[in-house]
Design a protein around this motif. Structure first.
Motif, short mmCIF file in Angstrom:
data_model
loop_
_atom_site.label_atom_id
_atom_site.label_comp_id
_atom_site.label_asym_id
_atom_site.label_seq_id
_atom_site.Cartn_x
_atom_site.Cartn_y
_atom_site.Cartn_z
N GLY A 1 0.78 -1.23 0.00
CA GLY A 1 0.00 0.00 0.00
C GLY A 1 0.81 1.27 0.00
O GLY A 1 0.29 2.34 0.35
N LEU A 2 2.07 1.21 -0.40
CA LEU A 2 2.90 2.40 -0.44
C LEU A 2 2.46 3.26 -1.63
O LEU A 2 2.47 2.80 -2.77
CB LEU A 2 4.36 2.01 -0.59
N PRO A 3 2.06 4.53 -1.41
CA PRO A 3 1.57 5.36 -2.52
C PRO A 3 2.61 5.53 -3.62
O PRO A 3 3.82 5.52 -3.36
CB PRO A 3 1.28 6.70 -1.84
N GLN A 4 2.12 5.70 -4.84
CA GLN A 4 3.01 5.91 -5.98
C GLN A 4 3.29 7.39 -6.22
O GLN A 4 3.81 7.75 -7.27
CB GLN A 4 2.39 5.26 -7.23
N ASP A 5 2.98 8.21 -5.24
CA ASP A 5 3.17 9.66 -5.32
C ASP A 5 4.66 9.99 -5.23
O ASP A 5 5.30 9.78 -4.20
CB ASP A 5 2.41 10.31 -4.16
N LYS A 6 5.22 10.55 -6.31
CA LYS A 6 6.65 10.83 -6.36
C LYS A 6 7.04 12.06 -5.55
O LYS A 6 8.23 12.28 -5.30
CB LYS A 6 7.11 10.98 -7.81
N ALA A 7 6.07 12.85 -5.13
CA ALA A 7 6.37 13.99 -4.27
C ALA A 7 6.51 13.53 -2.82
O ALA A 7 7.37 14.01 -2.08
CB ALA A 7 5.28 15.05 -4.39
N ARG A 8 5.67 12.60 -2.40
CA ARG A 8 5.74 12.09 -1.03
C ARG A 8 6.83 11.04 -0.88
O ARG A 8 7.33 10.81 0.22
CB ARG A 8 4.38 11.50 -0.63
N LEU A 9 7.19 10.40 -1.97
CA LEU A 9 8.24 9.38 -1.97
C LEU A 9 9.20 9.66 -3.13
O LEU A 9 9.18 8.98 -4.16
CB LEU A 9 7.66 7.97 -2.12
N PRO A 10 10.03 10.71 -3.02
CA PRO A 10 10.91 11.07 -4.14
C PRO A 10 11.97 10.00 -4.40
O PRO A 10 12.43 9.30 -3.48
CB PRO A 10 11.56 12.38 -3.67
N LEU A 11 12.35 9.89 -5.66
CA LEU A 11 13.39 8.96 -6.07
C LEU A 11 14.75 9.45 -5.60
O LEU A 11 15.10 10.62 -5.78
CB LEU A 11 13.39 8.83 -7.60
N LEU A 12 15.53 8.57 -4.98
CA LEU A 12 16.92 8.88 -4.64
C LEU A 12 17.86 8.41 -5.74
O LEU A 12 18.69 9.16 -6.22
CB LEU A 12 17.29 8.23 -3.31
N CYS A 13 17.74 7.14 -6.14
CA CYS A 13 18.60 6.63 -7.20
C CYS A 13 18.10 5.27 -7.68
O CYS A 13 17.27 4.63 -7.02
CB CYS A 13 20.06 6.51 -6.75
N ILE A 14 18.62 4.87 -8.82
CA ILE A 14 18.42 3.51 -9.33
C ILE A 14 19.80 2.87 -9.39
O ILE A 14 20.72 3.40 -10.02
CB ILE A 14 17.75 3.53 -10.71
N LEU A 15 19.95 1.75 -8.71
CA LEU A 15 21.24 1.08 -8.61
C LEU A 15 21.43 0.08 -9.75
O LEU A 15 20.48 -0.27 -10.46
CB LEU A 15 21.35 0.36 -7.26
N ASP A 16 22.67 -0.37 -9.93
CA ASP A 16 22.94 -1.43 -10.89
C ASP A 16 22.12 -2.66 -10.54
O ASP A 16 21.87 -2.94 -9.36
CB ASP A 16 24.43 -1.80 -10.87
N PRO A 17 21.72 -3.44 -11.54
CA PRO A 17 20.88 -4.62 -11.26
C PRO A 17 21.65 -5.75 -10.59
O PRO A 17 22.87 -5.77 -10.56
CB PRO A 17 20.39 -5.03 -12.65
N PHE A 18 20.89 -6.70 -10.08
CA PHE A 18 21.40 -7.94 -9.49
C PHE A 18 20.77 -9.11 -10.24
O PHE A 18 19.65 -8.98 -10.76
CB PHE A 18 21.02 -8.03 -8.01
N LEU A 19 21.46 -10.22 -10.27
CA LEU A 19 20.91 -11.41 -10.92
C LEU A 19 20.44 -12.38 -9.85
O LEU A 19 21.23 -12.86 -9.03
CB LEU A 19 21.95 -12.08 -11.81
N ALA A 20 19.15 -12.68 -9.84
CA ALA A 20 18.59 -13.62 -8.88
C ALA A 20 18.89 -15.05 -9.30
O ALA A 20 19.24 -15.32 -10.46
CB ALA A 20 17.08 -13.42 -8.77
N GLY A 21 18.74 -15.98 -8.36
CA GLY A 21 19.03 -17.38 -8.63
C GLY A 21 18.13 -17.99 -9.68
O GLY A 21 18.49 -19.00 -10.30
N ASN A 22 16.95 -17.39 -9.92
CA ASN A 22 16.06 -17.89 -10.97
C ASN A 22 16.28 -17.19 -12.31
O ASN A 22 15.42 -17.22 -13.18
CB ASN A 22 14.60 -17.74 -10.53
N GLN A 23 17.44 -16.55 -12.46
CA GLN A 23 17.86 -15.89 -13.70
C GLN A 23 16.98 -14.68 -14.05
O GLN A 23 16.81 -14.34 -15.21
CB GLN A 23 17.89 -16.88 -14.86
#
Length: 338
Positions: free
Chosen positions: A120-142
């Motif tokens: 239920g975390l709102p998708q409001d970018k003003a109340r929850l501003p983006l800090l950064c997008i990190l490099d991806p990770f590979l999960a065990g299920n590829q």
């Protein structure tokens, strides 16, 4: 493999386009410690060093690393316990997230949508501003999983847990993912009150941080690395939550790896422990190997998307966006602070 496809590659790259608003640290619900302010500046100025190479869209996912400021000015991260009735990873401690949907225009959209659906975390970018997008990770299920880091500015938020997917919501200090000892616990008084019950007293004989090295390449043999794996292994970290007596599992595997890296970027220094096993392959090598040896859903995604897996694997072979050196030393080139 399928014939070369440029349209799928370009559509996948669009997922990593995003707008980064200016961070307003003075608007946090509680006054920040100077250390926490610097952490937010480090995260908000973080940039990945290389564009993300192509990967099948339907095997791409995102998780939301939702941070908030506790009463004492420290940073905490929201974590959930997956429902015990799920068919995969039942009862695990996790970050909200899931696979990219057709309607998601960016990887940020995926993370925000999944967090809204699960907790239920709102998708409001003003109340929850983006800090950064990190490099991806590979999960065990590829599945290629990208962490999206946001800051919760509204401490009036209330959880709306999706019962079929999530049993419990709680929080953990971000700094503790760089430590080998239990963090000092106090009610952080941030958003989602249910997330901040005092942790149960942990038995002193239990180790807060442990790890296990599992053989690589996949499929992994869950246990110590063997001679047959030629010494290659992937280190899986494990952190206690202090809530184990109440049925909460430790933070383990992919979730732990994501939070170690998030904390390292934020605090600008490596953990107290070695992150990687001796000779551990970096992300590019692991993704390239998976593209050349796809299992089940990845193989199906390659076929359905008419994705040129060998071409993508060659790009991942040369990619230099990995996080750690084999010795476990910190490789992040921290950007200048605001």
């Amino acid at each position: 493999m399928s014939p070369k496809s440029t349209t799928r590659d370009s559509s996948n790259s669009e997922l990593y386009r995003f707008h980064r608003p200016k961070l307003r640290v003075h608007e946090t619900p509680h006054p920040l410690k100077r250390e926490s302010e610097l952490c937010l500046q480090n995260l908000s100025t973080y940039r990945t060093r290389r564009p993300i190479p192509p990967f099948p869209r339907t095997n791409t996912a995102a998780v939301l690393v939702a941070l908030f400021v506790g009463r004492a000015g420290d940073l905490y991260v929201l974590l959930s316990q997956r429902a015990k009735t799920l068919t995969s990873y039942a009862g695990d401690t996790a970050l909200p997230g899931g696979r990219v949907d057709d309607e998601d225009r960016t990887i940020e959209d995926t993370a925000r949508r999944e967090a809204f659906e699960e907790i239920g975390l709102p998708q409001d970018k003003a109340r929850l501003p983006l800090l950064c997008i990190l490099d991806p990770f590979l999960a065990g299920n590829q599945v290629l999983v990208t962490p999206v880091v946001v800051l919760i500015l509204d401490n009036t938020l209330q959880p709306v847990l999706n019962a079929p997917e999530v049993d419990t919501l709680f929080s953990h200090p971000l700094a503790s993912f760089l430590s080998t000892s239990f963090p000092e616990r106090a009610a952080p008084r941030g958003p989602f009150p249910e997330a901040e019950a005092l942790a149960e007293t942990a038995a002193l004989e239990l180790e807060y941080h442990t790890y296990a090295d599992v053989a690589w390449p996949w499929p992994w043999v869950m246990g110590p690395a063997t001679p047959e794996s030629a010494g290659r292994a992937v280190r899986m970290h494990r952190f206690l939550t202090g809530r184990e007596a109440g049925g909460i599992k430790p933070i383990f595997g992919l979730t732990a790896a994501i939070l170690i890296w998030t904390a390292a970027v934020a605090y600008g220094h490596p953990p107290e422990f070695l992150v990687q096993a001796h000779g551990e392959p970096e992300l590019g090598e692991r993704v390239a190997w998976s593209l050349r040896h796809p299992r089940q859903k990845l193989e199906e995604a390659v076929r359905k998307e008419d994705f040129d897996a060998e071409r993508a694997a060659r790009i991942w072979d040369k990619w230099e966006g990995g996080r750690w050196k084999a010795a476990g030393r910190f490789r992040q080139r921290m950007p200048s602070r605001l």
